[in-house]
Design a protein around this motif. Structure first.
Motif, short mmCIF file in Angstrom:
data_model
loop_
_atom_site.label_atom_id
_atom_site.label_comp_id
_atom_site.label_asym_id
_atom_site.label_seq_id
_atom_site.Cartn_x
_atom_site.Cartn_y
_atom_site.Cartn_z
N GLY A 1 -1.60 -5.44 -5.25
CA GLY A 1 -1.19 -6.08 -3.99
C GLY A 1 -0.29 -5.17 -3.17
N LEU A 2 -0.14 -3.92 -3.60
CA LEU A 2 0.76 -3.00 -2.88
C LEU A 2 0.00 -1.94 -2.09
CD1 LEU A 2 3.45 -2.46 -5.67
CD2 LEU A 2 3.74 -3.76 -3.56
N GLY A 3 -1.28 -1.76 -2.42
CA GLY A 3 -2.07 -0.66 -1.84
C GLY A 3 -2.05 -0.62 -0.32
N LEU A 4 -2.35 -1.77 0.34
CA LEU A 4 -2.42 -1.78 1.81
C LEU A 4 -1.04 -1.66 2.45
CD1 LEU A 4 -5.22 -4.35 2.71
CD2 LEU A 4 -5.28 -1.86 2.79
N SER A 5 -0.02 -2.17 1.73
CA SER A 5 1.35 -2.04 2.21
C SER A 5 1.74 -0.55 2.23
CB SER A 5 2.26 -2.82 1.27
OG SER A 5 3.53 -2.89 1.78
N ILE A 6 1.38 0.16 1.17
CA ILE A 6 1.64 1.60 1.10
C ILE A 6 0.88 2.30 2.24
CG2 ILE A 6 1.21 3.69 -0.28
CD1 ILE A 6 1.64 1.92 -2.78
N THR A 7 -0.40 1.90 2.40
CA THR A 7 -1.25 2.50 3.43
C THR A 7 -0.62 2.33 4.82
OG1 THR A 7 -3.18 1.99 2.13
CG2 THR A 7 -3.55 2.39 4.47
N ARG A 8 -0.21 1.10 5.12
CA ARG A 8 0.34 0.87 6.46
C ARG A 8 1.61 1.69 6.70
NH1 ARG A 8 2.48 -4.71 8.54
NH2 ARG A 8 3.99 -4.16 6.94
N ASN A 9 2.50 1.71 5.69
CA ASN A 9 3.73 2.49 5.86
C ASN A 9 3.43 3.96 6.11
OD1 ASN A 9 5.05 0.17 5.41
ND2 ASN A 9 6.29 0.88 3.70
N ALA A 10 2.47 4.50 5.34
CA ALA A 10 2.12 5.92 5.50
C ALA A 10 1.54 6.17 6.90
CB ALA A 10 1.13 6.34 4.43
N PHE B 1 -6.39 7.35 2.50
CA PHE B 1 -7.85 7.35 2.29
C PHE B 1 -8.20 6.79 0.92
CE2 PHE B 1 -8.06 11.31 5.22
CZ PHE B 1 -7.90 10.49 6.32
N THR B 2 -7.45 7.22 -0.11
CA THR B 2 -7.74 6.77 -1.48
C THR B 2 -7.64 5.25 -1.55
OG1 THR B 2 -6.76 8.81 -2.27
CG2 THR B 2 -7.11 7.09 -3.91
N ASN B 3 -6.54 4.68 -1.03
CA ASN B 3 -6.35 3.23 -1.12
C ASN B 3 -7.47 2.48 -0.42
OD1 ASN B 3 -4.03 3.52 -2.51
ND2 ASN B 3 -2.65 3.11 -0.82
N LEU B 4 -7.82 2.94 0.80
CA LEU B 4 -8.82 2.20 1.58
C LEU B 4 -10.21 2.31 0.95
CD1 LEU B 4 -7.64 2.95 5.22
CD2 LEU B 4 -7.39 0.83 3.92
N VAL B 5 -10.57 3.53 0.50
CA VAL B 5 -11.91 3.71 -0.09
C VAL B 5 -11.97 2.98 -1.45
CG1 VAL B 5 -13.60 5.38 -0.93
CG2 VAL B 5 -12.28 5.88 1.13
N GLU B 6 -10.84 3.04 -2.20
CA GLU B 6 -10.79 2.35 -3.48
C GLU B 6 -10.98 0.84 -3.29
OE1 GLU B 6 -7.21 3.30 -5.57
OE2 GLU B 6 -8.14 3.03 -7.53
N TYR C 1 -6.01 -11.38 7.87
CA TYR C 1 -5.89 -10.04 8.44
C TYR C 1 -4.44 -9.52 8.41
CZ TYR C 1 -10.68 -10.06 10.38
OH TYR C 1 -12.03 -10.08 10.54
N GLU C 2 -3.51 -10.38 8.94
CA GLU C 2 -2.14 -9.85 9.06
C GLU C 2 -1.41 -9.86 7.72
OE1 GLU C 2 0.58 -12.46 11.22
OE2 GLU C 2 -1.12 -13.81 11.56
N HIS C 3 -1.88 -10.71 6.79
CA HIS C 3 -1.14 -10.84 5.52
C HIS C 3 -1.48 -9.75 4.51
CE1 HIS C 3 0.57 -14.52 6.84
NE2 HIS C 3 -0.62 -15.07 7.03
N ILE C 4 -2.72 -9.24 4.58
CA ILE C 4 -3.15 -8.30 3.52
C ILE C 4 -2.29 -7.04 3.48
CG2 ILE C 4 -5.54 -9.07 3.25
CD1 ILE C 4 -6.36 -6.85 5.18
N PHE C 5 -1.57 -6.76 4.59
CA PHE C 5 -0.72 -5.56 4.60
C PHE C 5 0.68 -5.85 4.02
CE2 PHE C 5 -3.88 -4.78 7.89
CZ PHE C 5 -4.34 -3.53 7.52
N GLU C 6 0.94 -7.13 3.71
CA GLU C 6 2.25 -7.47 3.14
C GLU C 6 2.27 -7.08 1.67
OE1 GLU C 6 2.67 -11.67 3.79
OE2 GLU C 6 2.65 -11.40 5.97
N ARG C 7 3.52 -6.83 1.21
CA ARG C 7 3.66 -6.44 -0.20
C ARG C 7 3.22 -7.59 -1.12
NH1 ARG C 7 9.67 -4.46 1.20
NH2 ARG C 7 9.15 -2.36 1.82
N PHE C 8 2.46 -7.26 -2.12
CA PHE C 8 2.00 -8.19 -3.18
C PHE C 8 1.02 -9.25 -2.70
CE2 PHE C 8 6.23 -6.83 -4.86
CZ PHE C 8 5.75 -6.13 -5.94
N TYR C 9 0.61 -9.17 -1.41
CA TYR C 9 -0.32 -10.21 -0.94
C TYR C 9 -1.73 -9.86 -1.40
CZ TYR C 9 -2.59 -13.67 1.95
OH TYR C 9 -3.34 -14.75 2.37
N ARG C 10 -2.35 -10.84 -2.03
CA ARG C 10 -3.73 -10.66 -2.44
C ARG C 10 -4.50 -11.91 -2.06
NH1 ARG C 10 -1.75 -8.67 -8.21
NH2 ARG C 10 -0.04 -9.93 -7.44
#
Ligand code: ADP
Length: 495
Positions: A451-460, A385-390, A429-438
């Protein structure tokens, strides 16, 4: 202790490696196919021979006695057994067939016995009675090696001008089958020798072929070993059998996947090094320029020091994000599952983030359609939630808004985080979840992104067996939808 047949079989198979060897199975199967038919044939042929030889002997003997039966009548032997001719004939026959002959008259009395023991005695047996009805019988006593036959002594009498056949006596004869048994033994011995020679030849052929048939599988093992030992990382090929081709195909796919993982790991290390170096380079430039100006005013020192502190904070954030990512990559033994009030968790998250939103005058609203309690790892869900809202706040416009919508059905709860920000192009769309992708590196850096926030989100999310999707209208905002099961599903569980 409970007796379990399957366990016992498994244990046996593991204790005796030969029982699990394909080569051994092929060997035994071919051996059976090669040897069993010849054994069956030997037994069958010998048995057939014995039956034929016995029946031939019986019909032979019966024919002879039928002739003698006529002589008996001619000499009136049933009434008077003194005829030397007949006695000699009977004696000769019993000697010839190594057996015994008895002549029985119509009173069931033995009038002649070549062994003399039963003479004068009465002989009533099933065969004799049958024979008196006109039927010859023959019985093979396999245990004592002889054939016993009854031959009717049939005469004719004339009654009212009509010739009537009547059985006046019975010849009960036995003949030894010793000679047949001896022939059988000789034949059997010869057949066995042929069989043993054939068996040895078949054994050699079977041994050779079971080795040849199994060879492609050895080639598969060898090819895999070469890859394992690092001699090659090229795809392997063993096209000998469809089966080996399937194994090798599966292995090549695995090899391909491992290569991809290895490449992505190398990319990751390169990215990490690069990302960690950037703040370091800035710090070094700032420190160097201060060092080169020993008389620089205190204000400049302060300003540079603030910049240095900012870069250190960035470095810290990258390291923290990396640590989170590494932790999420580990197995789910680390999942700390409990029943969590999702409404309360969202409220707390938004409360924490509102000060940041306020700085950019972004309004953050929460809409809960129903109370939701779910079995989740509270820390990891809070991070999602924090990553997405941030992000929704970070990539927003001044005076914009962020809307968080919580809903649930009987299986999942969904959290929709939409914003009025810059939005995302569909190709990203598909790249933003990759590590360091911005999408926009400089903008992201400027606002403190790693560039790690969405990667962390997807893994969680994946650790909770959930899904996260993005949709957006470019320039008007983005919407992230997280869907997570209300009940935690362990790895290997159904669903
Ligand atoms: P960062 O630390 O750069 O925010 P993230 O992994 O969180 O890294 O996001 C990856 C990229 O996805 C961001 O750099 C940004 O370009 C894009 N992005 C993420 N969330 C949004 C959003 N709500 N609106 C627009 N772009 C977004």
């Amino acid at each position: 202790m409970r007796f379990n047949g399957k366990d016992l079989l498994d244990r046996l198979l593991h204790r005796i490696p030969l029982l699990r060897s394909l080569k051994a199975y092929i060997f035994v199967l071919m051996l059976i196919i090669g040897i069993v038919p010849s054994i069956i044939m030997r037994i069958g042929i010998l048995q057939n021979y014995e039956e034929r030889a016995v029946s031939l002997r019986a019909s032979d003997v019966t024919t002879q006695y039928k002739i003698i039966a006529n002589h008996l009548l001619n000499y009136n032997y049933l009434q008077d057994t003194s005829s030397d001719v007949i006695n000699a004939e009977l004696e000769q026959m019993s000697n010839l067939y190594d057996g015994r002959v008895m002549v029985i008259n119509s009173n069931f009395r033995v009038v002649k016995d070549t062994y003399t023991i039963s003479e004068g005695k009465t002989m009533i047996s099933e065969e004799v009675i049958k024979c008196f009805k006109g039927e010859s019988t023959s019985r093979h006593d396999q245990k004592n090696d002889y054939i016993e036959m009854t031959i009717p002594i049939t005469g004719t009498r004339t009654e009212e001008g009509e010739e009537i056949q009547e059985v006046r006596g019975v010849i009960l004869a036995s003949a030894s089958t010793d000679s047949i048994v001896t022939t059988m033994e000789i034949l059997s011995r010869k057949a066995l020798i042929v069989e043993i020679v054939m068996g040895i030849i078949i054994l050699g052929i079977v041994f050779f072929f079971s080795h040849i048939l199994i060879m492609p599988f050895n080639r598969v093992t060898q090819a895999i070993s070469e890859v394992k030992d690092g001699y090659t990382d090229e795809p392997i090929s063993v096209p000998d059998y469809i089966e080996t081709e399937h194994i090798v195909d599966a292995f090549n796919q695995l090899l391909g996947r491992m290569k991809v993982i290895n490449d992505s790991r190398q990319d990751f290390v390169a990215n990490v090094s690069h990302e960690l170096k950037t703040p370091m380079t800035s710090i070094k430039v700032l420190a160097d320029s201060l060092n080169q100006q020993p008389d620089a005013p205190v204000e400049l020192y302060r300003e540079f020091m603030l910049d240095i502190t900012e870069e250190i904070e960035r470095e810290n954030k990258i390291i923290n994000d990396l640590l989170s990512l590494v932790k999420l990559d580990k197995t789910e033994a680390k999942m700390n599952i409990s029943a969590v009030d999702i409404n309360a968790l969202l409220e707390a998250t938004l409360k924490r983030l509102r000060p940041i939103a306020r700085k950019r005058d972004v309004e953050v609203v929460l809409e809960s359609l129903r109370p939701v309690t779910a079995e989740v790892d509270e820390g990891k869900i809070s991070q999602i939630f924090t990553n997405l809202v941030e992000n929704a706040i970070k990539y927003n416009k001044e005076h914009g808004w962020v809307k968080v919508l919580l809903d649930a059905d009987h299986q999942f709860f969904t959290v929709e985080i939409s914003d009025s920000g810059i939005g995302i192009e569909e190709k990203d769309y598909e790249h933003i979840f990759e590590r360091f992708y911005r999408v926009d590196k400089s903008h992201s850096r400027e606002i403190g992104g790693t560039g790690l926030g969405l990667s962390i989100t997807r893994n969680a999310v994946l650790l909770h067996r959930g899904s996260v999707k993005v949709s957006s209208t470019e320039g008007e905002g983005a919407c992230f939808t997280v869907k997570i099961p209300l009940t935690y599903i362990k790895a290997g569980g159904n669903g």
